[in-house]
Design a protein around this motif. Structure first.
Motif, PDB file in Angstrom:
ATOM      1  N   CYS A   9       0.831  -1.205   0.000  1.00  0.00           N
ATOM      2  CA  CYS A   9       0.000   0.000   0.000  1.00  0.00           C
ATOM      3  C   CYS A   9       0.865   1.254   0.000  1.00  0.00           C
ATOM      4  CB  CYS A   9      -0.933   0.006   1.210  1.00  0.00           C
ATOM      5  SG  CYS A   9      -0.081  -0.024   2.818  1.00  0.00           S
ATOM      6  N   TYR A  10       0.219   2.335  -0.416  1.00  0.00           N
ATOM      7  CA  TYR A  10       0.825   3.657  -0.310  1.00  0.00           C
ATOM      8  C   TYR A  10      -0.304   4.694  -0.362  1.00  0.00           C
ATOM      9  CZ  TYR A  10       3.488   7.897  -1.211  1.00  0.00           C
ATOM     10  OH  TYR A  10       3.999   9.175  -1.124  1.00  0.00           O
ATOM     11  N   ASN A  11      -0.453   5.434   0.731  1.00  0.00           N
ATOM     12  CA  ASN A  11      -1.523   6.448   0.838  1.00  0.00           C
ATOM     13  C   ASN A  11      -2.868   5.858   0.432  1.00  0.00           C
ATOM     14  OD1 ASN A  11       0.245   8.379   1.783  1.00  0.00           O
ATOM     15  ND2 ASN A  11       0.493   9.408  -0.181  1.00  0.00           N
ATOM     16  N   SER A  12      -3.245   4.803   1.154  1.00  0.00           N
ATOM     17  CA  SER A  12      -4.469   4.057   0.839  1.00  0.00           C
ATOM     18  C   SER A  12      -5.526   4.206   1.924  1.00  0.00           C
ATOM     19  CB  SER A  12      -4.135   2.572   0.647  1.00  0.00           C
ATOM     20  OG  SER A  12      -3.134   2.394  -0.312  1.00  0.00           O
ATOM     21  N   LYS A  14      -8.334   5.515   2.137  1.00  0.00           N
ATOM     22  CA  LYS A  14      -9.754   5.368   1.787  1.00  0.00           C
ATOM     23  C   LYS A  14     -10.187   3.913   1.601  1.00  0.00           C
ATOM     24  CE  LYS A  14     -10.070   9.869  -0.530  1.00  0.00           C
ATOM     25  NZ  LYS A  14     -10.367  10.572  -1.818  1.00  0.00           N
ATOM     26  N   THR A  15      -9.232   3.032   1.372  1.00  0.00           N
ATOM     27  CA  THR A  15      -9.619   1.672   0.994  1.00  0.00           C
ATOM     28  C   THR A  15      -9.007   0.554   1.831  1.00  0.00           C
ATOM     29  OG1 THR A  15      -7.820   1.582  -0.642  1.00  0.00           O
ATOM     30  CG2 THR A  15      -9.973   2.368  -1.412  1.00  0.00           C
ATOM     31  N   ILE A  16      -7.909   0.816   2.517  1.00  0.00           N
ATOM     32  CA  ILE A  16      -7.165  -0.296   3.106  1.00  0.00           C
ATOM     33  C   ILE A  16      -7.894  -0.976   4.260  1.00  0.00           C
ATOM     34  CG2 ILE A  16      -5.838   1.114   4.761  1.00  0.00           C
ATOM     35  CD1 ILE A  16      -3.447  -0.787   4.102  1.00  0.00           C
ATOM     36  N   GLU A  17      -8.768  -0.270   4.947  1.00  0.00           N
ATOM     37  CA  GLU A  17      -9.461  -0.908   6.076  1.00  0.00           C
ATOM     38  C   GLU A  17     -10.313  -2.079   5.601  1.00  0.00           C
ATOM     39  OE1 GLU A  17     -11.640   0.305  10.219  1.00  0.00           O
ATOM     40  OE2 GLU A  17     -11.884   1.663   8.507  1.00  0.00           O
ATOM     41  N   THR A  41       1.611   8.965   4.063  1.00  0.00           N
ATOM     42  CA  THR A  41       1.523  10.194   4.868  1.00  0.00           C
ATOM     43  C   THR A  41       0.086  10.648   5.054  1.00  0.00           C
ATOM     44  OG1 THR A  41       1.788  11.534   2.856  1.00  0.00           O
ATOM     45  CG2 THR A  41       3.787  11.000   4.092  1.00  0.00           C
ATOM     46  N   ASP A  42      -0.889   9.807   4.672  1.00  0.00           N
ATOM     47  CA  ASP A  42      -2.292  10.247   4.652  1.00  0.00           C
ATOM     48  C   ASP A  42      -3.164   9.623   5.732  1.00  0.00           C
ATOM     49  OD1 ASP A  42      -2.338   7.647   3.768  1.00  0.00           O
ATOM     50  OD2 ASP A  42      -3.824   8.024   2.178  1.00  0.00           O
ATOM     51  N   GLY A  43      -2.589   8.925   6.682  1.00  0.00           N
ATOM     52  CA  GLY A  43      -3.378   8.263   7.716  1.00  0.00           C
ATOM     53  C   GLY A  43      -3.489   6.760   7.524  1.00  0.00           C
ATOM     54  N   THR A  44      -2.895   6.239   6.464  1.00  0.00           N
ATOM     55  CA  THR A  44      -2.921   4.796   6.228  1.00  0.00           C
ATOM     56  C   THR A  44      -2.316   4.031   7.400  1.00  0.00           C
ATOM     57  OG1 THR A  44      -2.813   5.040   3.820  1.00  0.00           O
ATOM     58  CG2 THR A  44      -2.047   2.960   4.730  1.00  0.00           C
TER      59      THR A  44
END
Length: 361
Positions: A9-12, A14-17, A41-44
């Motif tokens: 993943c990278y800056n995911s 919105k979808t990784i959960e 860097t986006d909260g992933t």
């Protein structure tokens, strides 16, 4: 059998959960879950941390692309079987248990199954199934559904990071060409969210795919049959790129074919090639009058152009471009109406290859 699942993943955020939850819900005890993050860097990482009890290993550091990250995960894997599910995608419940059971009950090294594709509107669609022997010229084993024994990676190597979009295809074709045993599970194993790297970089992915296919075609037992199919598909791809990049290219082909400087044409077909041809002619001197389609009741307008039924075909005075690759039924339909002023997109392709002269039906 121990199973390792890898998510890169990278800056995911919105979808990784959803991806993690699908692994968390797998009904399999001996499961290792590795997440390789490219330095998000986006909260992933906050989401990953919330599920730390379900994650065996998380590495977050810069990498050299998605396949480099996958290789990193494989090198850390300790499972007998390895599956890779990206952070846009998710597993169907009970996939891992069923895969492990299939490996135990069959002499196979690679297992794959079906996927469902979810588009940006949330619409779920089943892609066309492709027999494994078509892997010589297309991706016949959807990667989110693929599970491979770890010793196969050790014997035949990891992902070839020279390929930025199609290294998963290269890996599978490499294994297939070496005689590695594949097994197919006739069930949905994963969901694939469209709009990822393959969609965004479609041109590069296609170019890499053809390079890979030609690279391994020598190992194909039926290469005398497969090579022409592969070569033909590459011709279609090159033709597509040419008409997209140069709108006057299609205009010149039509002028040459009909031996006339036509100023208006009707496009028969509202599929991808119909839309593609319409857009290719937008900046040319040929106006697309409207579309015709045998299923016109399903459409209203395509790219701002009206879609009409075939009921008035025999009264048409305009030239017709049949923009459907498999056009035999349409050609038969036009011939039965004694239509003269039409050309198929395949004939234009052949004309561009100097295989067809200036012959107008």
């Amino acid at each position: 059998m121990k199973v390792t699942i890898i998510t890169v993943c990278y800056n995911s955020v919105k979808t990784i959960e959803k991806t993690i939850q699908s692994v968390q819900l797998q009904a399999y005890e001996d499961l290792e879950y590795i997440i390789i993050d490219g330095g998000s860097t986006d909260g992933t990482l906050d989401i990953i941390d919330a599920y730390k009890n379900d994650v065996s290993l998380c590495i977050s550091e810069p990498d050299n692309g998605i396949y480099d990250a996958m290789n990193k995960g494989i090198r850390h894997a300790t499972g007998d079987i390895i599956g890779i599910i990206n952070s846009d995608d998710w597993y169907e419940a009970d996939t891992v248990r069923r895969v492990a059971a299939y490996f135990k009950g069959n002499e196979v090294d690679v297992v794959y199954g079906k996927i469902l594709v979810v588009d940006t509107r949330g619409v779920v669609k089943a892609p066309d199934e492709r027999p494994l022997n078509t892997l010589w010229y297309q991706m016949a084993a959807p990667h989110p559904s693929v599970f491979i024994k770890r010793n196969i990676y050790e014997k035949y190597g990891l992902f070839d990071t020279r390929y930025k979009i199609s290294a998963d295809y290269e890996l599978l074709l490499r294994l297939y060409s070496k005689g590695v045993r594949f097994g197919f599970m006739n069930r949905v194993m994963a969901y694939f969210r469209s709009g990822g790297a393959c969609d965004i970089h479609r041109k590069l992915g296609k170019e890499e795919g053809y390079e890979i296919a030609f690279r391994y075609i020598g190992a194909c037992e039926n290469r005398e049959m497969i090579f022409p199919l592969l070569n033909r598909e590459k011709q279609w791809f090159n033709f597509e790129i040419r008409i997209v990049q140069d709108p006057f290219f299609m205009q010149e082909l039509l002028y040459k074919y009909f031996n006339s400087d036509i100023d208006e044409i009707v496009i028969f077909g509202t599929g991808e090639w119909g839309k593609r041809c319409c857009r290719a002619l937008q900046n040319s001197n040929i106006e697309v009058a409207f579309f015709v389609d045998n299923r016109a009741q399903e459409y209203q307008k395509i790219d701002g152009k009206t879609v009409k039924t075939t009921s008035g075909l025999k009264y048409l005075e305009q030239y017709i471009l049949v923009a459907v690759k498999d056009s035999e039924d349409i050609v038969r339909q036009l011939d039965e109406l004694d239509m003269k002023k039409y050309v198929t997109i395949e004939r234009l392709l052949d004309s561009s290859l100097n295989r067809v002269g200036n012959i107008c039906k």
